[in-house]
Enzyme design. Structure first.
Site, PDB file in Angstrom:
ATOM      1  N   LYS A   1      55.146  44.001  37.509  1.00 52.60           N
ATOM      2  CA  LYS A   1      53.908  43.997  38.290  1.00 52.60           C
ATOM      3  C   LYS A   1      54.182  43.594  39.740  1.00 52.60           C
ATOM      4  O   LYS A   1      53.661  44.208  40.679  1.00 52.60           O
ATOM      5  CB  LYS A   1      52.896  43.036  37.664  1.00 52.60           C
ATOM      6  CG  LYS A   1      52.324  43.507  36.331  1.00 52.60           C
ATOM      7  CD  LYS A   1      51.386  42.464  35.751  1.00 52.60           C
ATOM      8  CE  LYS A   1      50.793  42.909  34.434  1.00 52.60           C
ATOM      9  NZ  LYS A   1      49.863  41.897  33.853  1.00 52.60           N
TER      10      LYS A   1
ATOM     11  N   CYS B   1      52.167  37.865  37.420  1.00 57.24           N
ATOM     12  CA  CYS B   1      52.032  37.044  36.216  1.00 57.24           C
ATOM     13  C   CYS B   1      51.597  37.903  35.035  1.00 57.24           C
ATOM     14  O   CYS B   1      50.965  38.953  35.214  1.00 57.24           O
ATOM     15  CB  CYS B   1      50.990  35.942  36.417  1.00 57.24           C
ATOM     16  SG  CYS B   1      51.367  34.749  37.704  1.00 57.24           S
ATOM     17  N   ASP B   2      51.926  37.425  33.844  1.00 60.93           N
ATOM     18  CA  ASP B   2      51.440  38.077  32.636  1.00 60.93           C
ATOM     19  C   ASP B   2      51.408  37.053  31.504  1.00 60.93           C
ATOM     20  O   ASP B   2      52.297  36.198  31.419  1.00 60.93           O
ATOM     21  CB  ASP B   2      52.319  39.258  32.226  1.00 60.93           C
ATOM     22  CG  ASP B   2      51.645  40.106  31.155  1.00 60.93           C
ATOM     23  OD1 ASP B   2      50.817  40.963  31.530  1.00 60.93           O
ATOM     24  OD2 ASP B   2      51.914  39.896  29.961  1.00 60.93           O
ATOM     25  N   SER B   3      50.377  37.133  30.674  1.00 55.98           N
ATOM     26  CA  SER B   3      50.210  36.162  29.589  1.00 55.98           C
ATOM     27  C   SER B   3      49.998  36.842  28.247  1.00 55.98           C
ATOM     28  O   SER B   3      49.384  37.916  28.167  1.00 55.98           O
ATOM     29  CB  SER B   3      49.001  35.253  29.869  1.00 55.98           C
ATOM     30  OG  SER B   3      49.143  34.541  31.069  1.00 55.98           O
TER      31      SER B   3
ATOM     32  N   GLY C   1      54.394  34.571  31.966  1.00 51.84           N
ATOM     33  CA  GLY C   1      55.538  34.906  32.796  1.00 51.84           C
ATOM     34  C   GLY C   1      55.146  34.857  34.257  1.00 51.84           C
ATOM     35  O   GLY C   1      54.032  35.244  34.625  1.00 51.84           O
TER      36      GLY C   1
END
Length: 206
Positions: free
Chosen positions: A54, A77-79, A114
């Protein structure tokens, strides 16, 4: 020299809120990265890869800055939520969200986020992951249906927003609480420091 700039590669209202509360004034830039391209079964590797992808997509929209001008960092970010060894992202439908909560209630999950930070000036990239344990409250079927009907769980990777109505159904956290909202502020501070900057330099001077 002007303040360093932070570009948020996300249109998440929760992440934007966290950054603003911490003194940042990020430039918001949607990342149109196709997440279906990434098929990874290990949660920390998955969120780190998605966060990096991203951030890289958004970084391509900006020309690397002259080192003599203000630095520019891109944050991706990624969750995901891991429950009983299974990785969960955003629920696709209310029916999925209801079934998910029927498993989540009275259980303990792990929220993985992340974080990828790209320094456009120096060409450096850091990628890290933060994990927080989430203890969910017991809930009746009626409460689950009512909560899903608010629409809030459908916009969240973990099927809940702890900073919203979902906060009523979380008993406690172990680890970084802002991580559950969307990004870990302590981890972000450390990453900015490791890239050679002072986090307070990102605050707007009055």
């Amino acid at each position: 020299m002007k303040n360093p700039a932070l570009i948020l590669a996300s249109t998440s209202p929760a992440r934007l809120m966290l950054l603003k509360q911490a003194g940042f004034e990020p430039i918001v830039c949607r990342s149109n990265f196709d997440e279906s391209q990434v098929q990874i079964d290990e949660p920390s590797e998955l969120v780190e890869t998605l966060a990096r992808c991203k951030a890289e997509v958004v970084a391509q929209e900006f020309t690397p800055h002259d080192p003599n001008h203000s630095p520019m960092l891109v944050l991706g970010c990624d969750s995901v939520l891991v429950l009983d060894g299974e990785i969960h992202g955003k629920p696709e439908t209310p029916e999925v969200a209801i079934a998910r909560w029927q498993k989540m209630r009275s259980s303990v999950g792990e929220l993985y986020t992340g974080h990828a930070l790209i320094d456009l000036t120096k060409g450096n990239t850091l990628v890290r992951c933060q994990v927080t344990k989430v203890y969910f409250a017991p809930m009746s079927d009626r409460q689950i249906v009512s909560y899903v009907a608010t629409g809030e769980p459908l916009n969240c990777a973990g099927c809940f927003a702890i900073d919203g109505q979902g906060g009523l159904f979380v008993e406690k956290l172990e680890g970084c609480h802002t991580n559950v909202i969307g990004l870990s502020l302590p981890l972000l501070r450390q990453m900015i420091t490791d890239l050679g900057y002072d986090v307070t330099d990102f605050w707007l001077k009055k």
